[in-house]
Design a protein around this motif. Structure first.
Motif, PDB file in Angstrom:
ATOM      1  N   MET A  37      38.991  38.869  80.626  1.00  0.00           N
ATOM      2  CA  MET A  37      39.435  40.266  80.577  1.00  0.00           C
ATOM      3  C   MET A  37      40.816  40.373  79.954  1.00  0.00           C
ATOM      4  N   ARG A  38      41.709  39.443  80.297  1.00  0.00           N
ATOM      5  CA  ARG A  38      43.050  39.463  79.697  1.00  0.00           C
ATOM      6  C   ARG A  38      42.953  39.320  78.193  1.00  0.00           C
ATOM      7  N   ARG A  39      42.055  38.442  77.742  1.00  0.00           N
ATOM      8  CA  ARG A  39      41.934  38.183  76.312  1.00  0.00           C
ATOM      9  C   ARG A  39      41.313  39.359  75.576  1.00  0.00           C
ATOM     10  N   THR A  40      40.229  39.887  76.092  1.00  0.00           N
ATOM     11  CA  THR A  40      39.512  40.921  75.349  1.00  0.00           C
ATOM     12  C   THR A  40      40.078  42.316  75.574  1.00  0.00           C
ATOM     13  N   ALA A  41      40.299  42.692  76.820  1.00  0.00           N
ATOM     14  CA  ALA A  41      40.751  44.052  77.112  1.00  0.00           C
ATOM     15  C   ALA A  41      42.226  44.249  76.826  1.00  0.00           C
ATOM     16  N   LEU A  42      43.027  43.238  77.105  1.00  0.00           N
ATOM     17  CA  LEU A  42      44.471  43.383  76.943  1.00  0.00           C
ATOM     18  C   LEU A  42      45.010  42.696  75.688  1.00  0.00           C
ATOM     19  N   GLY A  43      44.146  41.967  74.981  1.00  0.00           N
ATOM     20  CA  GLY A  43      44.574  41.321  73.750  1.00  0.00           C
ATOM     21  C   GLY A  43      45.510  40.151  73.961  1.00  0.00           C
ATOM     22  N   ASP A  44      45.449  39.534  75.132  1.00  0.00           N
ATOM     23  CA  ASP A  44      46.330  38.403  75.418  1.00  0.00           C
ATOM     24  C   ASP A  44      45.792  37.157  74.718  1.00  0.00           C
ATOM     25  N   ARG A  45      46.424  36.778  73.646  1.00  0.00           N
ATOM     26  CA  ARG A  45      45.963  35.626  72.873  1.00  0.00           C
ATOM     27  C   ARG A  45      46.340  34.296  73.512  1.00  0.00           C
ATOM     28  N   ASP A  46      47.012  34.341  74.659  1.00  0.00           N
ATOM     29  CA  ASP A  46      47.395  33.112  75.349  1.00  0.00           C
ATOM     30  C   ASP A  46      46.607  32.913  76.647  1.00  0.00           C
ATOM     31  N   ALA A  47      45.590  33.717  76.882  1.00  0.00           N
ATOM     32  CA  ALA A  47      44.787  33.578  78.097  1.00  0.00           C
ATOM     33  C   ALA A  47      44.012  32.261  78.044  1.00  0.00           C
ATOM     34  N   ALA A  68      47.439  21.573  81.635  1.00  0.00           N
ATOM     35  CA  ALA A  68      48.496  20.754  81.023  1.00  0.00           C
ATOM     36  C   ALA A  68      48.240  20.530  79.531  1.00  0.00           C
ATOM     37  N   ALA A  69      47.009  20.182  79.180  1.00  0.00           N
ATOM     38  CA  ALA A  69      46.688  19.891  77.778  1.00  0.00           C
ATOM     39  C   ALA A  69      46.776  21.134  76.897  1.00  0.00           C
ATOM     40  N   SER A  70      46.485  22.292  77.464  1.00  0.00           N
ATOM     41  CA  SER A  70      46.481  23.519  76.660  1.00  0.00           C
ATOM     42  C   SER A  70      47.870  24.064  76.375  1.00  0.00           C
ATOM     43  N   GLN A  71      48.887  23.517  76.997  1.00  0.00           N
ATOM     44  CA  GLN A  71      50.254  24.003  76.767  1.00  0.00           C
ATOM     45  C   GLN A  71      50.669  23.867  75.304  1.00  0.00           C
ATOM     46  N   ARG A  72      50.171  22.863  74.626  1.00  0.00           N
ATOM     47  CA  ARG A  72      50.558  22.661  73.220  1.00  0.00           C
ATOM     48  C   ARG A  72      49.939  23.705  72.295  1.00  0.00           C
ATOM     49  N   TRP A  73      48.951  24.448  72.796  1.00  0.00           N
ATOM     50  CA  TRP A  73      48.307  25.490  71.984  1.00  0.00           C
ATOM     51  C   TRP A  73      48.987  26.842  72.122  1.00  0.00           C
ATOM     52  N   ARG A  77      46.248  30.007  72.924  1.00  0.00           N
ATOM     53  CA  ARG A  77      45.239  29.302  73.720  1.00  0.00           C
ATOM     54  C   ARG A  77      43.894  30.016  73.749  1.00  0.00           C
ATOM     55  N   ALA A  78      43.869  31.328  73.732  1.00  0.00           N
ATOM     56  CA  ALA A  78      42.591  32.059  73.785  1.00  0.00           C
ATOM     57  C   ALA A  78      41.712  31.714  72.578  1.00  0.00           C
ATOM     58  N   TYR A  79      42.307  31.514  71.430  1.00  0.00           N
ATOM     59  CA  TYR A  79      41.542  31.164  70.240  1.00  0.00           C
ATOM     60  C   TYR A  79      40.999  29.735  70.342  1.00  0.00           C
ATOM     61  N   ALA A  80      41.790  28.827  70.866  1.00  0.00           N
ATOM     62  CA  ALA A  80      41.330  27.457  71.058  1.00  0.00           C
ATOM     63  C   ALA A  80      40.179  27.419  72.064  1.00  0.00           C
TER      64      ALA A  80
END
Length: 92
Positions: A37-47, A68-73, A77-80
């Motif tokens: 929901m954060r990614r799609t409704a709110l456009g949070d590209r780091d969800a 931990a591993a996703s911190q580098r993205w 992160r939402a796109y990854a």
């Protein structure tokens, strides 16, 4: 002054990670819905739904490992995550 208030809201005016709903992680996989929901409704590209079981399997990690591993993205992160979900869908 009124013209200032009425100006168009542009994407660059938004914070990098807007606050969004967080679901309690009481059961495996529950966090995915709130993060989605954060990614799609709110456009949070780091969800990043680190509690998502498909994501955990795709990365071969548990919840903490995914987080931990996703911190580098950051802040993308939402796109990854979308890429990893698609890869898992086509692999199985």
């Amino acid at each position: 002054m009124q013209a200032e208030r009425a100006r168009e809201l542009l994407p660059e005016d938004l914070p990098d990670s807007p606050p969004g709903p967080k679901l309690p992680a009481t059961e495996p996989g529950v966090g995915r819905d709130g993060e989605l929901m954060r990614r799609t409704a709110l456009g949070d590209r780091d969800a990043c739904p680190s509690g998502d079981l498909v994501l955990q399997r795709a990365m071969g990690l548990d919840r903490r490992g995914v987080e931990a591993a996703s911190q580098r993205w950051r802040p993308w992160r939402a796109y990854a995550v979308s890429h990893l979900w698609a890869q898992a869908a086509y692999a199985g």
